[in-house]
Design a protein around this motif. Structure first.
Motif, mmCIF file in Angstrom:
data_model
loop_
_atom_site.group_PDB
_atom_site.id
_atom_site.type_symbol
_atom_site.label_atom_id
_atom_site.label_comp_id
_atom_site.label_asym_id
_atom_site.label_seq_id
_atom_site.Cartn_x
_atom_site.Cartn_y
_atom_site.Cartn_z
ATOM 1 N N MET A 1 0.832 -1.204 0.000
ATOM 2 C CA MET A 1 0.000 0.000 0.000
ATOM 3 C C MET A 1 0.863 1.249 0.000
ATOM 4 N N ALA A 2 2.087 1.095 -0.452
ATOM 5 C CA ALA A 2 3.050 2.202 -0.396
ATOM 6 C C ALA A 2 2.578 3.414 -1.193
ATOM 7 N N LEU A 3 1.742 3.175 -2.193
ATOM 8 C CA LEU A 3 1.283 4.277 -3.031
ATOM 9 C C LEU A 3 0.702 5.409 -2.192
ATOM 10 N N PHE A 4 -0.055 5.076 -1.155
ATOM 11 C CA PHE A 4 -0.653 6.090 -0.313
ATOM 12 C C PHE A 4 0.100 6.276 1.001
ATOM 13 N N LEU A 5 0.433 5.192 1.654
ATOM 14 C CA LEU A 5 0.959 5.309 3.011
ATOM 15 C C LEU A 5 2.346 5.905 3.079
ATOM 16 N N ASP A 6 3.068 5.937 1.981
ATOM 17 C CA ASP A 6 4.352 6.632 1.973
ATOM 18 C C ASP A 6 4.155 8.136 2.129
ATOM 19 N N GLN A 7 2.970 8.607 1.785
ATOM 20 C CA GLN A 7 2.685 10.046 1.849
ATOM 21 C C GLN A 7 1.375 10.302 2.587
ATOM 22 N N GLN A 8 1.349 9.920 3.843
ATOM 23 C CA GLN A 8 0.183 10.200 4.677
ATOM 24 C C GLN A 8 -0.025 11.708 4.782
ATOM 25 N N PHE A 9 -1.251 12.137 4.751
ATOM 26 C CA PHE A 9 -1.540 13.546 4.971
ATOM 27 C C PHE A 9 -1.323 13.876 6.443
ATOM 28 N N ALA A 10 -0.828 15.067 6.699
ATOM 29 C CA ALA A 10 -0.542 15.479 8.066
ATOM 30 C C ALA A 10 -1.843 15.764 8.811
ATOM 31 N N PRO A 11 -1.878 15.482 10.115
ATOM 32 C CA PRO A 11 -3.056 15.865 10.898
ATOM 33 C C PRO A 11 -3.175 17.383 10.948
ATOM 34 N N LEU A 12 -4.396 17.868 10.997
ATOM 35 C CA LEU A 12 -4.618 19.306 11.002
ATOM 36 C C LEU A 12 -4.564 19.874 12.421
ATOM 37 N N PRO A 13 -4.109 21.106 12.550
ATOM 38 C CA PRO A 13 -4.148 21.756 13.868
ATOM 39 C C PRO A 13 -5.585 22.117 14.227
ATOM 40 N N ASP A 14 -5.794 22.602 15.446
ATOM 41 C CA ASP A 14 -7.141 22.962 15.891
ATOM 42 C C ASP A 14 -7.769 24.043 15.022
ATOM 43 N N THR A 15 -6.942 24.884 14.416
ATOM 44 C CA THR A 15 -7.439 25.964 13.564
ATOM 45 C C THR A 15 -7.878 25.473 12.187
ATOM 46 N N ASN A 16 -7.542 24.206 11.861
ATOM 47 C CA ASN A 16 -7.820 23.622 10.540
ATOM 48 C C ASN A 16 -7.053 24.293 9.414
ATOM 49 N N GLU A 17 -6.027 25.080 9.751
ATOM 50 C CA GLU A 17 -5.204 25.677 8.701
ATOM 51 C C GLU A 17 -4.332 24.591 8.063
ATOM 52 N N ILE A 18 -4.167 24.696 6.756
ATOM 53 C CA ILE A 18 -3.454 23.657 6.008
ATOM 54 C C ILE A 18 -2.153 24.236 5.479
ATOM 55 N N ALA A 19 -1.040 23.700 5.940
ATOM 56 C CA ALA A 19 0.270 24.162 5.488
ATOM 57 C C ALA A 19 0.439 23.845 4.003
ATOM 58 N N THR A 20 0.714 24.858 3.211
ATOM 59 C CA THR A 20 0.767 24.679 1.748
ATOM 60 C C THR A 20 1.861 23.704 1.339
ATOM 61 N N LYS A 21 3.045 23.857 1.899
ATOM 62 C CA LYS A 21 4.173 23.000 1.509
ATOM 63 C C LYS A 21 3.857 21.526 1.770
ATOM 64 N N THR A 22 3.378 21.234 2.963
ATOM 65 C CA THR A 22 3.057 19.853 3.328
ATOM 66 C C THR A 22 1.932 19.304 2.454
ATOM 67 N N PHE A 23 0.939 20.131 2.209
ATOM 68 C CA PHE A 23 -0.191 19.731 1.371
ATOM 69 C C PHE A 23 0.280 19.376 -0.039
ATOM 70 N N LEU A 24 1.116 20.233 -0.619
ATOM 71 C CA LEU A 24 1.601 19.989 -1.974
ATOM 72 C C LEU A 24 2.444 18.718 -2.052
ATOM 73 N N GLU A 25 3.237 18.468 -1.031
ATOM 74 C CA GLU A 25 4.045 17.247 -1.005
ATOM 75 C C GLU A 25 3.152 16.009 -0.993
ATOM 76 N N SER A 26 2.068 16.074 -0.258
ATOM 77 C CA SER A 26 1.169 14.925 -0.142
ATOM 78 C C SER A 26 0.351 14.716 -1.418
ATOM 79 N N VAL A 27 -0.224 15.793 -1.957
ATOM 80 C CA VAL A 27 -1.092 15.620 -3.136
ATOM 81 C C VAL A 27 -0.303 15.306 -4.397
ATOM 82 N N SER A 28 0.989 15.599 -4.405
ATOM 83 C CA SER A 28 1.782 15.357 -5.614
ATOM 84 C C SER A 28 1.811 13.878 -5.999
#
Length: 209
Positions: A1-28
């Motif tokens: 299942m490496a296709l997905f689990l190698d790039q788990q999405f990061a948990p969100l902070p209480d504010t639900n703000e999404i760090a752009t860099k981390t998001f782009l790394e995951s969705v790529s």
């Protein structure tokens, strides 16, 4: 299942703000999801997602501090573009990207929930149709809808799809589904947060393609 689990999405902070860099790394890594569906019919969706990721990344790379979160991108672009917003820039790219992400989320959730077509239990046609109906269909004109209809019939059987998700490794179905469930936790939270952001900022558009 490496296709997905190698790039788990990061948990969100209480504010639900999404760090752009981390998001782009995951969705790529997500465009490869459509390779698992096995048909070139899905290539336009993959290309669309890749293109939208590229547009968001270009904005982020222009000033990583200024555009540190996805929320900041929308707020700043709103002030920059005025009446043209949200029909421009990374805001528009993220609007379409989130719909592709929702398609993936609904399809995977339908699989792990055990939803099957009683007449064709070995196919994932029903799961794809559910994801399309809920995430994308309302934004597509009849020509694009016909393309997707054809794509459903070109989709692989359930076992081949799960094997593709596991990078063609022999993995027990339940083990694969367990890992998909794990992936969906933070992925779903992220997609939900993006949708909420667009709703709060009144940035959603309903035009057809």
């Amino acid at each position: 299942m490496a296709l997905f689990l190698d790039q788990q999405f990061a948990p969100l902070p209480d504010t639900n703000e999404i760090a752009t860099k981390t998001f782009l790394e995951s969705v790529s890594h997500l465009p490869h999801f459509f390779d698992c569906l096995g048909s070139k019919v899905f290539a336009p969706i993959k290309a669309d997602i890749n293109g939208n990721i590229t547009k968001i990344k270009a904005v982020y790379d222009s000033d990583p501090v200024k555009y540190e979160t996805l929320q900041q991108i929308l707020l700043i672009e709103k002030s920059i573009y005025g009446s043209e917003w949200p029909k421009v820039g990374a805001t528009l790219a993220l609007m379409w990207l989130k719909r592709g992400l929702r398609f993936i989320q609904i399809l995977l959730q339908s699989l792990v929930d055990g939803e099957r077509d009683e007449d064709n239990p070995d196919l994932i046609r029903m799961n794809i149709n559910k994801a399309y109906e809920q995430a994308l269909k309302r934004y597509h004109g009849w020509i694009v809808q016909k393309v997707f209809k054809a794509a459903q019939y070109a989709a692989p059987c359930r076992s081949d799809f799960l094997k593709a998700l596991s990078k063609d490794q022999e993995v027990a179905e339940e083990e694969c589904l367990t890992k998909v469930r794990q992936f969906l936790i933070n992925f779903t939270a992220t997609v939900d947060a993006i949708y909420e952001m667009y709703s709060v900022m009144n940035a959603e558009l309903d035009y057809l393609v």
